[in-house]
Scaffold this motif. Sequence first.
Motif, PDB file in Angstrom:
ATOM      1  N   PHE A 104       0.841  -1.199   0.000  1.00 53.37           N
ATOM      2  CA  PHE A 104       0.000   0.000   0.000  1.00 53.37           C
ATOM      3  C   PHE A 104       0.878   1.251   0.000  1.00 53.37           C
ATOM      4  CE2 PHE A 104      -2.193   3.321   2.462  1.00 53.37           C
ATOM      5  CZ  PHE A 104      -3.369   3.466   1.726  1.00 53.37           C
ATOM      6  N   ASN A 105       1.841   1.282   0.910  1.00 49.86           N
ATOM      7  CA  ASN A 105       2.728   2.453   1.019  1.00 49.86           C
ATOM      8  C   ASN A 105       3.659   2.601  -0.185  1.00 49.86           C
ATOM      9  OD1 ASN A 105       1.712   3.362   3.468  1.00 49.86           O
ATOM     10  ND2 ASN A 105       3.157   2.162   4.669  1.00 49.86           N
ATOM     11  N   GLN A 106       4.130   1.470  -0.726  1.00 53.58           N
ATOM     12  CA  GLN A 106       5.078   1.505  -1.840  1.00 53.58           C
ATOM     13  C   GLN A 106       4.402   1.628  -3.201  1.00 53.58           C
ATOM     14  OE1 GLN A 106       8.429   1.641  -1.324  1.00 53.58           O
ATOM     15  NE2 GLN A 106       7.878   1.705   0.829  1.00 53.58           N
ATOM     16  N   GLY A 107       3.095   1.356  -3.255  1.00 51.14           N
ATOM     17  CA  GLY A 107       2.395   1.371  -4.537  1.00 51.14           C
ATOM     18  C   GLY A 107       2.815   0.208  -5.426  1.00 51.14           C
ATOM     19  N   THR A 108       3.117  -0.933  -4.801  1.00 50.76           N
ATOM     20  CA  THR A 108       3.562  -2.118  -5.540  1.00 50.76           C
ATOM     21  C   THR A 108       2.509  -3.223  -5.440  1.00 50.76           C
ATOM     22  OG1 THR A 108       4.780  -2.865  -3.575  1.00 50.76           O
ATOM     23  CG2 THR A 108       6.023  -1.618  -5.241  1.00 50.76           C
ATOM     24  N   PRO A 109       2.520  -4.161  -6.387  1.00 51.94           N
ATOM     25  CA  PRO A 109       1.522  -5.236  -6.367  1.00 51.94           C
ATOM     26  C   PRO A 109       1.667  -6.150  -5.147  1.00 51.94           C
ATOM     27  CG  PRO A 109       2.541  -5.064  -8.525  1.00 51.94           C
ATOM     28  CD  PRO A 109       3.334  -4.191  -7.610  1.00 51.94           C
ATOM     29  N   SER A 110       0.539  -6.557  -4.629  1.00 53.61           N
ATOM     30  CA  SER A 110       0.493  -7.477  -3.493  1.00 53.61           C
ATOM     31  C   SER A 110       0.863  -8.882  -3.940  1.00 53.61           C
ATOM     32  CB  SER A 110      -0.924  -7.472  -2.906  1.00 53.61           C
ATOM     33  OG  SER A 110      -0.996  -8.344  -1.804  1.00 53.61           O
ATOM     34  N   THR A 111       1.369  -9.666  -3.017  1.00 55.71           N
ATOM     35  CA  THR A 111       1.668 -11.072  -3.290  1.00 55.71           C
ATOM     36  C   THR A 111       0.664 -11.983  -2.584  1.00 55.71           C
ATOM     37  OG1 THR A 111       3.180 -11.158  -1.405  1.00 55.71           O
ATOM     38  CG2 THR A 111       4.139 -10.633  -3.565  1.00 55.71           C
ATOM     39  N   GLU A 112      -0.303 -11.375  -1.908  1.00 53.51           N
ATOM     40  CA  GLU A 112      -1.259 -12.131  -1.117  1.00 53.51           C
ATOM     41  C   GLU A 112      -2.695 -11.815  -1.541  1.00 53.51           C
ATOM     42  OE1 GLU A 112       1.353 -12.243   2.981  1.00 53.51           O
ATOM     43  OE2 GLU A 112      -0.074 -10.617   2.713  1.00 53.51           O
ATOM     44  N   TYR A 113      -3.584 -12.689  -1.138  1.00 55.48           N
ATOM     45  CA  TYR A 113      -5.012 -12.526  -1.367  1.00 55.48           C
ATOM     46  C   TYR A 113      -5.685 -12.228  -0.036  1.00 55.48           C
ATOM     47  CZ  TYR A 113      -4.182 -14.833  -5.844  1.00 55.48           C
ATOM     48  OH  TYR A 113      -3.721 -15.148  -7.095  1.00 55.48           O
ATOM     49  N   LEU A 114      -6.746 -11.458  -0.082  1.00 51.74           N
ATOM     50  CA  LEU A 114      -7.576 -11.211   1.088  1.00 51.74           C
ATOM     51  C   LEU A 114      -8.979 -11.662   0.726  1.00 51.74           C
ATOM     52  CD1 LEU A 114      -7.893 -10.072   3.944  1.00 51.74           C
ATOM     53  CD2 LEU A 114      -8.272  -7.828   2.913  1.00 51.74           C
ATOM     54  N   GLN A 115      -9.445 -12.684   1.423  1.00 55.49           N
ATOM     55  CA  GLN A 115     -10.724 -13.309   1.096  1.00 55.49           C
ATOM     56  C   GLN A 115     -11.684 -13.240   2.273  1.00 55.49           C
ATOM     57  OE1 GLN A 115     -10.603 -17.566   0.574  1.00 55.49           O
ATOM     58  NE2 GLN A 115     -12.417 -17.564  -0.736  1.00 55.49           N
ATOM     59  N   ALA A 116     -12.942 -12.923   1.969  1.00 59.17           N
ATOM     60  CA  ALA A 116     -13.999 -12.971   2.980  1.00 59.17           C
ATOM     61  C   ALA A 116     -14.379 -14.429   3.171  1.00 59.17           C
ATOM     62  CB  ALA A 116     -15.205 -12.167   2.515  1.00 59.17           C
ATOM     63  N   ILE A 117     -14.295 -14.923   4.399  1.00 61.19           N
ATOM     64  CA  ILE A 117     -14.711 -16.309   4.628  1.00 61.19           C
ATOM     65  C   ILE A 117     -16.079 -16.367   5.306  1.00 61.19           C
ATOM     66  CG2 ILE A 117     -12.429 -17.310   4.497  1.00 61.19           C
ATOM     67  CD1 ILE A 117     -12.343 -17.446   7.491  1.00 61.19           C
ATOM     68  N   THR A 118     -16.616 -15.202   5.609  1.00 62.06           N
ATOM     69  CA  THR A 118     -18.020 -15.050   5.989  1.00 62.06           C
ATOM     70  C   THR A 118     -18.501 -13.800   5.243  1.00 62.06           C
ATOM     71  OG1 THR A 118     -17.591 -13.571   7.867  1.00 62.06           O
ATOM     72  CG2 THR A 118     -17.590 -15.948   8.339  1.00 62.06           C
ATOM     73  N   ASP A 119     -19.792 -13.555   5.237  1.00 63.22           N
ATOM     74  CA  ASP A 119     -20.260 -12.269   4.741  1.00 63.22           C
ATOM     75  C   ASP A 119     -19.637 -11.201   5.635  1.00 63.22           C
ATOM     76  OD1 ASP A 119     -21.816 -13.504   2.804  1.00 63.22           O
ATOM     77  OD2 ASP A 119     -23.671 -13.353   3.955  1.00 63.22           O
ATOM     78  N   CYS A 120     -19.135 -10.129   5.037  1.00 63.42           N
ATOM     79  CA  CYS A 120     -18.417  -9.105   5.805  1.00 63.42           C
ATOM     80  C   CYS A 120     -18.960  -7.711   5.505  1.00 63.42           C
ATOM     81  CB  CYS A 120     -16.923  -9.114   5.458  1.00 63.42           C
ATOM     82  SG  CYS A 120     -16.053 -10.613   5.933  1.00 63.42           S
TER      83      CYS A 120
END
Length: 189
Positions: free
Chosen positions: A84-100
């Motif tokens: 986020f701070n560097q403006g570079t692509p993430s290497t990870e996924y963030l997934q909702a495992i319940t409705d959020c």
Amino acid sequence: MDQMIDYLLQFGQLNQHQIDLIKSKALLKSIEKDAYYQEAGKIPKEVIFLIKGIMRVCYYNKNGDEITKYFLDEGHFIADIHNFNQGTPSTEYLQAITDCEYVVLSKRSLEELSLTIIGWDAIISKVTAKGLADKINRISPMMAEDAKERYQNFLRDFPTMANRIPLSYLASYLGITQSSLSRIRRGVI
């Protein structure tokens, strides 16, 4: 949105005008169970505060296996802070495992708050430090524990999450197979 403000107030003072400004910059959103909020290869452009639900951070190893790194539940800020701070692509996924449900603060909104609210940067610095410490405290102890200890400690440390997370994700997080987790659960529960 009040949950996020209450959380921020733990780290510094904000007057009503500043609180109203923060609320005006934030958006309330939702995501359905199993949907991905962030995908690897994309540049993170937002920080979120989880109001309801559980999300997981995961990645794929070199063998193509999906690995759950950790879980986050209500009352936490979530950001791939380095990318986020560097403006570079993430290497990870963030997934909702319940409705959020969550509050979104865009990078631009955060920059505007930084320029407008005296003490904002100090608050964000403390929030970030706590988030990083929590992350380390979640991951580091697992290195020296066996599978049964990891599971027992997960139940102790995250009792409200245990029954809300699919066993396959929990097994991945614990670094064991789902069948091993089932055997451990039969012996522990």
